[in-house]
Design a protein around this motif. Sequence first.
Motif, PDB file in Angstrom:
ATOM      1  N   ILE A 225       0.839  -1.203   0.000  1.00  0.00           N
ATOM      2  CA  ILE A 225       0.000   0.000   0.000  1.00  0.00           C
ATOM      3  C   ILE A 225       0.872   1.251   0.000  1.00  0.00           C
ATOM      4  CG2 ILE A 225      -1.673   1.327   1.345  1.00  0.00           C
ATOM      5  CD1 ILE A 225      -2.819  -1.367   2.321  1.00  0.00           C
ATOM      6  N   ALA A 226       1.902   1.254   0.819  1.00  0.00           N
ATOM      7  CA  ALA A 226       2.784   2.427   0.900  1.00  0.00           C
ATOM      8  C   ALA A 226       3.512   2.651  -0.418  1.00  0.00           C
ATOM      9  CB  ALA A 226       3.784   2.239   2.044  1.00  0.00           C
ATOM     10  N   ALA A 227       3.969   1.571  -1.052  1.00  0.00           N
ATOM     11  CA  ALA A 227       4.684   1.708  -2.322  1.00  0.00           C
ATOM     12  C   ALA A 227       3.757   2.241  -3.414  1.00  0.00           C
ATOM     13  CB  ALA A 227       5.272   0.359  -2.734  1.00  0.00           C
ATOM     14  N   ALA A 228       2.538   1.736  -3.451  1.00  0.00           N
ATOM     15  CA  ALA A 228       1.586   2.197  -4.464  1.00  0.00           C
ATOM     16  C   ALA A 228       1.226   3.660  -4.242  1.00  0.00           C
ATOM     17  CB  ALA A 228       0.332   1.333  -4.436  1.00  0.00           C
ATOM     18  N   TYR A 229       1.129   4.066  -2.993  1.00  0.00           N
ATOM     19  CA  TYR A 229       0.815   5.463  -2.671  1.00  0.00           C
ATOM     20  C   TYR A 229       1.918   6.388  -3.179  1.00  0.00           C
ATOM     21  CZ  TYR A 229       0.108   9.660   0.157  1.00  0.00           C
ATOM     22  OH  TYR A 229      -0.055  10.957   0.577  1.00  0.00           O
ATOM     23  N   LYS A 230       3.165   5.987  -2.975  1.00  0.00           N
ATOM     24  CA  LYS A 230       4.286   6.827  -3.400  1.00  0.00           C
ATOM     25  C   LYS A 230       4.408   6.895  -4.924  1.00  0.00           C
ATOM     26  CE  LYS A 230       7.111   5.972   0.736  1.00  0.00           C
ATOM     27  NZ  LYS A 230       8.363   5.360   1.257  1.00  0.00           N
ATOM     28  N   GLN A 231       4.057   5.804  -5.598  1.00  0.00           N
ATOM     29  CA  GLN A 231       4.243   5.737  -7.045  1.00  0.00           C
ATOM     30  C   GLN A 231       3.126   6.413  -7.834  1.00  0.00           C
ATOM     31  OE1 GLN A 231       4.598   1.542  -7.777  1.00  0.00           O
ATOM     32  NE2 GLN A 231       6.540   1.365  -6.684  1.00  0.00           N
ATOM     33  N   ASN A 232       2.005   6.703  -7.200  1.00  0.00           N
ATOM     34  CA  ASN A 232       0.862   7.264  -7.925  1.00  0.00           C
ATOM     35  C   ASN A 232       0.866   8.783  -7.809  1.00  0.00           C
ATOM     36  OD1 ASN A 232      -1.619   7.951  -9.037  1.00  0.00           O
ATOM     37  ND2 ASN A 232      -2.640   6.146  -8.231  1.00  0.00           N
ATOM     38  N   PRO A 233       1.134   9.490  -8.897  1.00  0.00           N
ATOM     39  CA  PRO A 233       1.177  10.957  -8.820  1.00  0.00           C
ATOM     40  C   PRO A 233      -0.180  11.575  -8.526  1.00  0.00           C
ATOM     41  CG  PRO A 233       1.349  10.199 -11.104  1.00  0.00           C
ATOM     42  CD  PRO A 233       1.464   8.988 -10.234  1.00  0.00           C
ATOM     43  N   ALA A 234      -1.249  10.836  -8.689  1.00  0.00           N
ATOM     44  CA  ALA A 234      -2.578  11.391  -8.423  1.00  0.00           C
ATOM     45  C   ALA A 234      -2.765  11.719  -6.950  1.00  0.00           C
ATOM     46  CB  ALA A 234      -3.653  10.409  -8.875  1.00  0.00           C
ATOM     47  N   TYR A 235      -1.969  11.084  -6.082  1.00  0.00           N
ATOM     48  CA  TYR A 235      -2.102  11.328  -4.650  1.00  0.00           C
ATOM     49  C   TYR A 235      -1.166  12.436  -4.168  1.00  0.00           C
ATOM     50  CZ  TYR A 235      -4.402   6.776  -4.908  1.00  0.00           C
ATOM     51  OH  TYR A 235      -5.225   5.735  -5.233  1.00  0.00           O
ATOM     52  N   ALA A 236      -0.215  12.835  -4.974  1.00  0.00           N
ATOM     53  CA  ALA A 236       0.747  13.866  -4.572  1.00  0.00           C
ATOM     54  C   ALA A 236       0.138  15.251  -4.754  1.00  0.00           C
ATOM     55  CB  ALA A 236       2.011  13.735  -5.414  1.00  0.00           C
ATOM     56  N   ALA A 237       0.796  16.251  -4.169  1.00  0.00           N
ATOM     57  CA  ALA A 237       0.378  17.634  -4.391  1.00  0.00           C
ATOM     58  C   ALA A 237       0.432  17.917  -5.890  1.00  0.00           C
ATOM     59  CB  ALA A 237       1.290  18.588  -3.627  1.00  0.00           C
ATOM     60  N   ARG A 238      -0.554  18.648  -6.369  1.00  0.00           N
ATOM     61  CA  ARG A 238      -0.687  18.795  -7.814  1.00  0.00           C
ATOM     62  C   ARG A 238      -0.867  20.252  -8.191  1.00  0.00           C
ATOM     63  NH1 ARG A 238      -5.248  15.623 -11.376  1.00  0.00           N
ATOM     64  NH2 ARG A 238      -4.267  15.872 -13.423  1.00  0.00           N
ATOM     65  N   GLU A 239      -0.100  20.667  -9.160  1.00  0.00           N
ATOM     66  CA  GLU A 239      -0.206  22.037  -9.658  1.00  0.00           C
ATOM     67  C   GLU A 239      -0.785  22.024 -11.063  1.00  0.00           C
ATOM     68  OE1 GLU A 239       2.869  25.258 -11.403  1.00  0.00           O
ATOM     69  OE2 GLU A 239       3.232  24.711  -9.305  1.00  0.00           O
ATOM     70  N   THR A 240      -1.836  22.816 -11.270  1.00  0.00           N
ATOM     71  CA  THR A 240      -2.374  23.010 -12.615  1.00  0.00           C
ATOM     72  C   THR A 240      -2.291  24.490 -12.955  1.00  0.00           C
ATOM     73  OG1 THR A 240      -4.628  23.273 -11.779  1.00  0.00           O
ATOM     74  CG2 THR A 240      -3.957  21.050 -12.437  1.00  0.00           C
ATOM     75  N   ARG A 241      -2.045  24.758 -14.210  1.00  0.00           N
ATOM     76  CA  ARG A 241      -1.939  26.139 -14.665  1.00  0.00           C
ATOM     77  C   ARG A 241      -2.912  26.364 -15.820  1.00  0.00           C
ATOM     78  NH1 ARG A 241       3.964  28.785 -13.997  1.00  0.00           N
ATOM     79  NH2 ARG A 241       4.306  28.092 -11.844  1.00  0.00           N
ATOM     80  N   THR A 242      -3.656  27.451 -15.724  1.00  0.00           N
ATOM     81  CA  THR A 242      -4.520  27.857 -16.828  1.00  0.00           C
ATOM     82  C   THR A 242      -3.669  28.685 -17.779  1.00  0.00           C
ATOM     83  OG1 THR A 242      -6.430  27.880 -15.352  1.00  0.00           O
ATOM     84  CG2 THR A 242      -6.647  29.020 -17.460  1.00  0.00           C
ATOM     85  N   LEU A 243      -3.540  28.184 -19.010  1.00  0.00           N
ATOM     86  CA  LEU A 243      -2.592  28.768 -19.959  1.00  0.00           C
ATOM     87  C   LEU A 243      -3.287  29.266 -21.214  1.00  0.00           C
ATOM     88  CD1 LEU A 243       0.164  25.976 -19.801  1.00  0.00           C
ATOM     89  CD2 LEU A 243       0.071  28.107 -18.480  1.00  0.00           C
TER      90      LEU A 243
END
Length: 652
Positions: free
Chosen positions: A258-276
């Motif tokens: 579970i911990a490894a999958a959590y670290k490998q999935n970018p969907a769970y990390a802080a996420r930056e989106t920019r309106t361009l």
Amino acid sequence: MLSFFRRGIMAKVMLAVLFLSLVAIVITGFGTGGAGGLGELGGLRAGSIASVGGERLTSDEVKQATQRQLDRLRQENPELDMTSFIRRGALQEVVDQLIDVAATVLFARQHGLGVSKAMVDREIAGIPGFQDVTGKFDAAAFRAALERERMTEADLRKDIEQTLLQRQLVLPAAGSAHVPGGLAFQYASLLLESRTAIVGSVPSAALGAGGEPNEAEIASFYQQSRPRYTIPERRVIRYAVFGTANVAAQSQASEAEIAAAYKQNPAYAARETRTLSQVVLQDQKAAQALAQKVAAGTPFAAAAAQAGYSAADIALGAQTREQFTAKSSAAVAAAAFGAANGGTIGPVRSPFGWHVVHVDNIAVSAAKPLAAVRGEIAAQIQQRKAQEAVNDLASRIENAIQDGASFDEIARSEKLAVVETAPVTQTGASPDTPGWQPSADLRPLLEGAFALEPGQDPGVETIQENQRYALVAVSRAIPAAPPPLAQIRERVRADLLLKRASERARAVATAIVAKINAGTPPAQAFAQAQVKLPPVQTVTATRRDIAREGAQVTPAAAMMFNLPRGKARLVPQPQGQGWTIVYLDKVVRGDASKEPPLLQAVRGQFAQIIGDEYAQQFMTAIRSGLKVKRNDEALRKLRNELLGTSGDQAGQ
């Protein structure tokens, strides 16, 4: 519509790959990986399924093409598996198709046809699946599609080259069909033809069956009608279901997983989106001039408008760094995501041109804590591990079968619950067992069970791909036969009475038809029947009515268009219920000149039918001019491999 004139005009579409867009060919895999390796000279050697003009079609090529065809069909029918696919004759169809492809390409090259690199490039650039939102070629989308289809660029180019060669050969033949307007007019007018008929009925119930039959008559009728009462072959099937529930204990997700999958999935990390917002120009100086205007204080939208771009043209909306990289390049994305909110970067070059990008807004979403998504991750891991484990279990059982283990030995070893059915037909019915209903698990197993014989090695059948399977064996087979007369005497007696009533009704109906055809008006002929009959009806219809797709056409309506005017004929009613008399009273010819759209549609359909036949005959001529050999033994081995069965089982 034209099927009314000519049913079954083609058994299958000729070279379907030619009539699909390249999007379907590339994205679904149809037509790819097929004849790509047909370049090794030689006869039929080990591993060769066929040879065309001395060029080999290998088992690997057929296997790859078959898998891709299956993958394509699974998009419409996710429950379809390889076993069902092969048992429906798909493997032979794939081989035939690849032979046709190889023959066409070889013939084209022998006669000097060729395809340039520029032609292939244009086809690739024109495939929507390889384009970005602006309709331009997207290298990232191109690479992603190839990776998804497990293809190399060289494979794709070779397949497109073959497709273009096929087009050069076959499409001119298919497109050369010409249908004279006069011919189309006659058929279109025939569709508009209107007919009026007088329809009457002589029900069996109106005549009665006469006297009660004696036992000898019932027995004689039973013997004469044995096929009517014959019950299809029945089998007693034993099966043991196994699935993800059997491997649940070994499929639990560990904390480390579970911990490894959590670290490998970018969907769970802080996420930056920019309106361009973005303008891409092909000229560097023009891009620099635009950037300078913005730097001097001109709003980005206004500067873009002065360059000829509307607000809709420049707006990209919210983008992650990965999304924007796929639409531009790593360098452009790095610059855009390194700029401040409200900043403008560029010009920066990419394969698409010179980019000037404005950051309209920056939004940052916080990382999801592990505790919030732990259950979701654990379920995903458990599902994946369960699928892997149940497929391993299925493979272990298949290996045990190949090693000679019996049904009971495997069931005991794997602790599987065994179910034995009542004697069932191939549809799952059990005529000997009142109230019997096949279980949901049994239905998918029937086809495979009826491919086995009593005492034969068991097999593994799929209930739900990656979820549920069953070990299947047949313990007893009951040949097709009618039940003893004593068991169905009342049914036989009722059928005999109905038959007698139907025969009496037919005698009356035949007399009515004879009078009508001799000149007696229909109403008078019915009135003279000396038995009370339902009133006659007047029915009017056109050929188009009964030729319409999905139309429910009664036998009486169909008979209207098979009778000469002024004649009557009998039509039997279903299940011996009586006889219908159809008398054609009026015929009004159609005039297609009053319906130009119909005339044009008929002409177009005729042209397509004739063109398809031209193409089919052309392909037949090409194959007949080349030396085609098939290796039935190699094809049998490949079939067994795809089915995952032993040679003895596959031959059933």
